[in-house]
Scaffold this active site. Structure first.
Site, short mmCIF file in Angstrom:
data_model
loop_
_atom_site.label_atom_id
_atom_site.label_comp_id
_atom_site.label_asym_id
_atom_site.label_seq_id
_atom_site.Cartn_x
_atom_site.Cartn_y
_atom_site.Cartn_z
N ARG A 82 0.83 -1.22 0.00
CA ARG A 82 0.00 0.00 0.00
C ARG A 82 0.86 1.27 0.00
O ARG A 82 0.32 2.38 0.06
CB ARG A 82 -0.93 -0.01 1.22
CG ARG A 82 -0.21 0.02 2.56
CD ARG A 82 -1.18 0.10 3.72
NE ARG A 82 -0.47 0.23 4.99
CZ ARG A 82 -1.05 0.59 6.12
NH1 ARG A 82 -2.34 0.85 6.15
NH2 ARG A 82 -0.34 0.71 7.23
N HIS A 148 -8.43 -3.64 3.17
CA HIS A 148 -8.73 -2.88 4.41
C HIS A 148 -9.77 -1.79 4.10
O HIS A 148 -9.50 -0.59 4.27
CB HIS A 148 -7.43 -2.27 4.91
CG HIS A 148 -7.42 -1.79 6.32
ND1 HIS A 148 -8.23 -0.77 6.77
CD2 HIS A 148 -6.69 -2.18 7.39
CE1 HIS A 148 -7.97 -0.55 8.05
NE2 HIS A 148 -7.08 -1.39 8.46
N ASP A 191 -12.15 -3.00 17.36
CA ASP A 191 -11.07 -3.55 16.54
C ASP A 191 -11.12 -5.06 16.71
O ASP A 191 -10.57 -5.60 17.66
CB ASP A 191 -9.71 -2.99 16.99
CG ASP A 191 -8.60 -3.31 16.00
OD1 ASP A 191 -7.50 -2.73 16.14
OD2 ASP A 191 -8.83 -4.15 15.09
N GLU A 249 -13.24 -5.51 6.73
CA GLU A 249 -12.09 -5.91 5.92
C GLU A 249 -12.12 -7.40 5.56
O GLU A 249 -12.22 -8.25 6.45
CB GLU A 249 -10.80 -5.59 6.67
CG GLU A 249 -10.71 -4.14 7.13
CD GLU A 249 -9.68 -3.90 8.23
OE1 GLU A 249 -8.68 -4.65 8.28
OE2 GLU A 249 -9.91 -3.00 9.06
O1 TA6 Z 1 -7.52 -3.37 10.62
C1 TA6 Z 1 -7.56 -2.70 11.87
C2 TA6 Z 1 -6.17 -2.15 12.17
O2 TA6 Z 1 -5.22 -3.19 12.24
C3 TA6 Z 1 -6.25 -1.34 13.45
O3 TA6 Z 1 -5.60 -2.01 14.53
C4 TA6 Z 1 -5.58 -0.01 13.08
O4 TA6 Z 1 -4.18 -0.07 13.31
C5 TA6 Z 1 -5.95 0.08 11.60
O5 TA6 Z 1 -5.75 -1.26 11.13
C6 TA6 Z 1 -5.22 1.12 10.79
O6 TA6 Z 1 -3.88 0.79 10.66
P1 TA6 Z 1 -2.93 1.82 9.82
O7 TA6 Z 1 -1.58 1.17 9.79
O8 TA6 Z 1 -3.54 1.96 8.45
O9 TA6 Z 1 -2.99 3.12 10.57
#
Ligand code: TA6
Length: 275
Positions: A82, A148, A191, A249
């Site tokens: 990403r 995501h 979460d 997700e």
């Molecule tokens: O998918 C949920 C998660 O793992 C949360 O714990 C939070 O960290 C989110 O992803 C966003 O992560 P990022 O690295 O995009 O800020």
């Protein structure tokens, strides 16, 4: 009439599709779907007003492709895919009037060059994402990955997510494992990694729509909203934005990692649609 063009979107090179059934924008950065608007409807995806549009940083919103690891299994968090440009390898108008875009990615880091990914994005009455991973090495690789997806919602405290009833989940806020009772509702930081292969549905009375997230080859569904405190700690997330988004997700995460055998491709699919 379908049209596909290369545009600049917030300083990033992107593919813009004005399709028969929907309009969409996909940046080469991360092969990142940043907008998907069914004809006559509203964007299903959310982008933070504080999003940062630079190489080496993920976009806060849309559909970040988390690959080839989820979370802090490796460095940087949520993988490499990403953070940088993918290659657009093709665009095709399908007989049914949908448009399919194909992207490919191979990490430049020597230690990760044995892995490669292809992403097909089909823009039609539904948004179909197909992520195919290939291990060109000699040993099995434990792949974790996710779409995501940040969905736009009217007010997260007023939406429900159904389809995951009775599923076991890892509660990453409380640090324990629970079983879902009834629909998922939201009144604090959420979460959760659900162990489920089922479709999930976001029921959003405020926008008068239901968004279905169907999937295949994905053993996990991660549901996330940062709520107030976590939103405030993220520079690329507005303090007041948390009510307008919800991540559901399609993933292979934690214990639902996939053993990627040398030479054996693995495709995870997510199909998103408004009902
Ligand atoms: O998918 C949920 C998660 O793992 C949360 O714990 C939070 O960290 C989110 O992803 C966003 O992560 P990022 O690295 O995009 O800020």
């Amino acid at each position: 009439m379908n049209s596909v063009s290369i545009v600049e979107w917030n300083g990033l090179k992107a593919v813009k599709v004005d399709g028969k059934f929907a309009d969409a924008v996909v940046t080469l950065h991360g092969a990142h779907v940043v907008s998907y608007i069914p004809k006559g409807g509203k964007d299903l995806l959310w982008i933070s007003k504080k999003c940062v549009f630079t190489d080496g940083k993920s976009l806060r919103g849309g559909v970040p492709v988390i690959w080839p690891w989820f979370g802090s299994a490796g460095k940087p968090s949520h993988g490499l895919a990403r953070l940088t440009d993918w290659t657009l390898t093709g665009s095709m108008l399908c007989d049914c009037g949908s448009v399919r875009l194909d992207f490919s990615f191979t990490p430049v880091q020597p230690e990760w060059k044995f892995l490669s990914a292809k992403l097909s994005v089909t823009i039609g009455k539904k948004l179909k994402l197909e992520l195919t991973s290939l291990n060109s090495g000699t040993k099995d690789y434990s792949l974790t990955q996710a779409f995501h997806t940040y969905f736009a919602v009217s007010d997260v405290s007023k939406v429900r997510v159904t389809g995951l009833e009775d599923a076991e989940y890892l509660d990453r806020v409380a640090g324990d494992t629970k079983r879902q009772s009834g629909a998922i509702t939201f009144d604090s930081e959420t979460d959760r990694c659900y162990i489920s292969t089922a479709d999930a549905v976001i029921d959003d009375p405020g926008f008068g729509r239901r968004i279905r997230i169907a999937k295949s080859n994905s053993g996990s569904t991660v549901v996330w909203n940062p709520w107030i405190e976590k939103a405030r700690k993220m520079a690329d997330f507005g303090d007041e934005e948390y009510p307008e988004m919800l991540c559901v997700e399609t993933a292979c995460a934690f214990d639902q990692a996939v053993t990627l055998k040398p030479g054996v491709p693995y495709t995870m699919t997510s199909v998103i649609s408004a009902e």
